[in-house]
Each structure stands twice: as structure tokens, then as C-alpha cells.
Design a protein around this motif. Sequence first.
Motif, PDB file in Angstrom:
ATOM      1  N   PHE A  18      40.039  13.206   4.939  1.00  0.00           N
ATOM      2  CA  PHE A  18      40.422  13.958   3.439  1.00  0.00           C
ATOM      3  C   PHE A  18      40.222  12.893   2.299  1.00  0.00           C
ATOM      4  CE2 PHE A  18      43.183  14.797   0.152  1.00  0.00           C
ATOM      5  CZ  PHE A  18      43.145  16.335  -0.128  1.00  0.00           C
ATOM      6  N   SER A  19      40.535  11.633   2.281  1.00  0.00           N
ATOM      7  CA  SER A  19      40.420  10.960   1.566  1.00  0.00           C
ATOM      8  C   SER A  19      38.963  10.373   1.250  1.00  0.00           C
ATOM      9  CB  SER A  19      41.188   9.352   1.735  1.00  0.00           C
ATOM     10  OG  SER A  19      42.493   9.527   1.874  1.00  0.00           O
ATOM     11  N   ILE A  20      38.187  10.263   2.137  1.00  0.00           N
ATOM     12  CA  ILE A  20      36.830   9.843   1.947  1.00  0.00           C
ATOM     13  C   ILE A  20      36.182  11.284   1.334  1.00  0.00           C
ATOM     14  CG2 ILE A  20      34.790   9.893   3.527  1.00  0.00           C
ATOM     15  CD1 ILE A  20      35.668   7.244   3.149  1.00  0.00           C
TER      16      ILE A  20
ATOM     17  N   LYS B 195      41.112   5.927  -4.655  1.00  0.00           N
ATOM     18  CA  LYS B 195      40.620   6.414  -3.301  1.00  0.00           C
ATOM     19  C   LYS B 195      40.303   5.507  -2.447  1.00  0.00           C
ATOM     20  CE  LYS B 195      36.024   8.844  -2.523  1.00  0.00           C
ATOM     21  NZ  LYS B 195      36.568  10.063  -2.086  1.00  0.00           N
ATOM     22  N   LEU B 196      39.745   4.340  -2.911  1.00  0.00           N
ATOM     23  CA  LEU B 196      39.703   3.376  -2.003  1.00  0.00           C
ATOM     24  C   LEU B 196      40.966   2.521  -1.138  1.00  0.00           C
ATOM     25  CD1 LEU B 196      37.850   1.133  -0.901  1.00  0.00           C
ATOM     26  CD2 LEU B 196      38.459  -0.428  -2.783  1.00  0.00           C
ATOM     27  N   LEU B 197      41.789   2.676  -1.902  1.00  0.00           N
ATOM     28  CA  LEU B 197      43.325   2.286  -1.289  1.00  0.00           C
ATOM     29  C   LEU B 197      43.641   3.335  -0.070  1.00  0.00           C
ATOM     30  CD1 LEU B 197      45.385   0.791  -4.170  1.00  0.00           C
ATOM     31  CD2 LEU B 197      44.422  -0.427  -2.305  1.00  0.00           C
ATOM     32  N   MET B 198      43.363   4.654  -0.517  1.00  0.00           N
ATOM     33  CA  MET B 198      43.852   5.709   0.388  1.00  0.00           C
ATOM     34  C   MET B 198      42.963   5.810   1.884  1.00  0.00           C
ATOM     35  SD  MET B 198      46.447   7.546  -0.049  1.00  0.00           S
ATOM     36  CE  MET B 198      46.041   8.539   1.110  1.00  0.00           C
ATOM     37  N   TRP B 199      41.473   5.598   1.596  1.00  0.00           N
ATOM     38  CA  TRP B 199      40.786   5.831   2.888  1.00  0.00           C
ATOM     39  C   TRP B 199      40.868   4.524   3.694  1.00  0.00           C
ATOM     40  CZ3 TRP B 199      36.784   2.721   4.492  1.00  0.00           C
ATOM     41  CH2 TRP B 199      35.989   2.103   3.512  1.00  0.00           C
TER      42      TRP B 199
END
Length: 468
Positions: free
Chosen positions: A437-439, A319-323
Motif C-alpha cells: 500500500f505504501s509503495i 512515504k519513505l518511512l512507511m514503506w
Amino acid sequence: MFDSLRAHLKVKWRQYLAASLASYGSLCTGMSMGWTSPVLPQLHGNSPLPQVPTLQEESWIASLLVLGGLLGPLITVPLSGHIGRRWIIMGSNVPLLLGWLLAGVATNLETLYVARIMWGCATGMQFATVPIYIGEIAEDKIRGALSAFFLLFINVGFLLAYAIGPFTTYWGLTATGGILSLFYIPFTWFIPETPFYLVYKGNIETASTTLQSLRGTTKEGVQAELEGLQALVAREFKEPPRIKDLWATRGNVKALGICVFLAMLLQLSGIDVLLFYMESLLSKVGTSLSPSDGTIIMGVVQVVTSCVTPLVVDRLGRKLLMWTTSLGLTIFLTLIGIYALVDTYFKVDVSSIAFLPLLCLIIYMILFTLGVGPVPWILVAEMFPVKTKCLAGGICSFMCWLAGFVWTRFFRDVEESYGIYTAFWILAVCCGIGFIFSITLLPETKGKTFDEIQDMLNNRTEVKPVDV
């Protein structure tokens, strides 16, 4: 630190080796994908074609590989339950080699088109199978790191195409790609079939032997994992897999929606556009370096960042990497668009900041390689029940390639009609949507077992006994 790393590799090296050998084909397909960047300019000079291709024909040469990628899932999904992951990975070399052969003998556009489709078919087969293979041979703690190998080898392939292409002829680059692809079958011959598939087929003893080899331990040491696989197969495969299993539970629907969106975001972030047209894009946005030198720098950045990705993906989380990376892509794509607007539309002298486009693209490549690129395929391997994993992976791969085909085919048209700055801003908007979306909707799967991920997706909580 080095002692712990040495001890880690002493036990886990077989898993790293199997993941590397399975991912080698992505090096070859990475070369075929990066092939267009140095070759499209060469088609205007020393070319096998009877005449210089038009802008539309160049767009078809680039985009047909992505269209061919749609064939991959259509081949792998029906076969995966019958012949296994290993044979599909080996079989992907057939269209790959055929593509290099056709490109080498091409004297007209039609043959070149077919070669690109063959390369796309091989790439699609690998995207739909290799991440699943790695997810099934890896232990939970290093699953993310091993899954990142797939993208690492793709980027090495791009770098080879970028580094060799400007200094050789069309035929020299094509022959190099074909020769490297010849090693794919002997390399993959040594990879084991996944323990899960062996258990699924009832080969319990072979599955135990494979687990012992991969884990570097004894039969007793893998007995618990083997029994877990047997229980999983008994629970999940009471009936043959069906398409409706994908929406049989809330967790499956949620996982499919998340992975399809992120797989499409991977393409809508513009990665294939940038990689296929790298030299021409660098020449249009303007840099202080030659386009070929800038392209090589981009390839080196990709590879170096890919080496870092396995080290951070299991530490920072998905999640952290995506957002963070999708937010970064939004910012730097917007900056490139502003630079191009000022340079090409308003005709302002930007020579003092001519380094800016290349710098933004380098940061773009770092961010993409750390997050938006590898995370979708890691999640495909983690989120789905084993019964639906291959089918779901095929659908995600299909949608990824469909989005990629549409964008690579029409990017040049948008550029010609509305300016290259508009094209970059469209990419920025797509990445901005990915950030939101990621957040808001993306769950964290780092370090979780499959059952824990399913409980999270289905909003199940463990009921603990109350002391009385």
C-alpha cells in the motif's frame, strides 16, 4: 551545527513546549497500556483478585483498554467544535484518573475491567485530539517533528511501566501511574488554545497574541499567517461541518481511505499485542535474558528511537518511512515466527541463537517507532481540510481502536489453537500488505502546505501563464 540548532530552538521553543505539555497525558496513558505486561504475571501471585484469572480473563483485561479507546472519538468529535482542543485534552484526565483509582481499589475482575475501559477512553480522547492540536499550533517546517512528540511520550510511559513493574507490587505500579496523572491538569493548563480554533470562534485578537507567542515574533510578523487562517475559516466554514463532507471531494475520500488503512495497520502490525503481553511473549519465544530484563530493554529502545523520530520524519518523508519500516516489520515478524516454529513445534535445540527473538523484537520496535507508529497520526493532521479534520481524525482513531480490540482479544486464542508462530505470521502478512500500500498508493506530504496537499490529493495542477 549546534549554533543553528540553538538559534532554531530560541525561536521555536514555545511550540516544542506546548507540544510536550499537550503530549504529557500520553505518558500516563502509555503507563496504563504497558501496565498489563508486568501486572498479568503478578496476578498469579500477590494479587488483589480472589483467584487467578484464566487465559480468557487475561485477554479481556488486556483488550478492554482498546475497546475503551472506541469511546474517545465518540466524545471528542461532538465537543471539538464547541469547547476547543485544549479543554478536551485537559478533560481526558478525568477517565484517566478514574481508571487508576478503580485499579487501585479493585478486588474483583469487574472493577478491573471498568478501570481498563476508563484508561482506554482517556487514550482514545488523546489519540483523536492531541495530533490535531499539535498540527494546528506547529509551523509547516516542524509539523512532523512536533507530531512525533506524542508517540515519544507514550513510549516513555511504556518504559516506566516496564521498568517499575517488575520491581514493585501491583499497588506500587498502580499508585505511581495515578500520581503521575495528577500532574496532567496543571501541565495542560498552561498550553494555549490553537490559533485556528480561536479564529474559528471569532477571537481574532487572542489568536494573534497566541501566534505571536508560539512563533516568537511581533504582531506584524504573524499578520500574514493570521489572515491566512481567517481566509481559510471563511472559505471552509460557510456551512457547519457535516458527515457527508468527508466524501464531498475526491481528495477527502482518498485522504480518509489512506488514513483509515494506516491507522488500522498500526494496530494490525501487532504493536498492542507485543506491548500488552511483552513479558509472556518473551518467555514463550525464548531468550537468553529474563522476560523482565528483555521488556525493559524493549522500553529503552522505544524511547531512544522516539527521540530520533522527530529528527528524521521531516527529512526522510512520510512515504519513505512507511514503506521501509513496514517492509522491515514483515521480515522480522516472519523470522520470529520461523524461530518459534522450529523451537516449539519441531523441538529443535535453538539455544545457540536464543538471542534472535529479542533482537528481532528490538528491530521491530525501532522500525515501528520510526514509521508505522507516528506517520498515520501525522497524516491525519496534514491531509484533511480543517472543516473535516476533527471528524476524520475521530473516524481514524475509532477504526484504529476497533482493529486493536479484535487483535488483542483474539491473539491469545490464535496462539493457543494454532501456535504462536502462526500469530506472528499473521502480523507479518498485515505488514506486507502495508508495504504494498505504501509503495503504490501513499502520497508524500513532507514540507507541503495544506493547499499543496489538497491539490495533490485532488489531482489538481497549477496552470501557469504562457509567454506570448
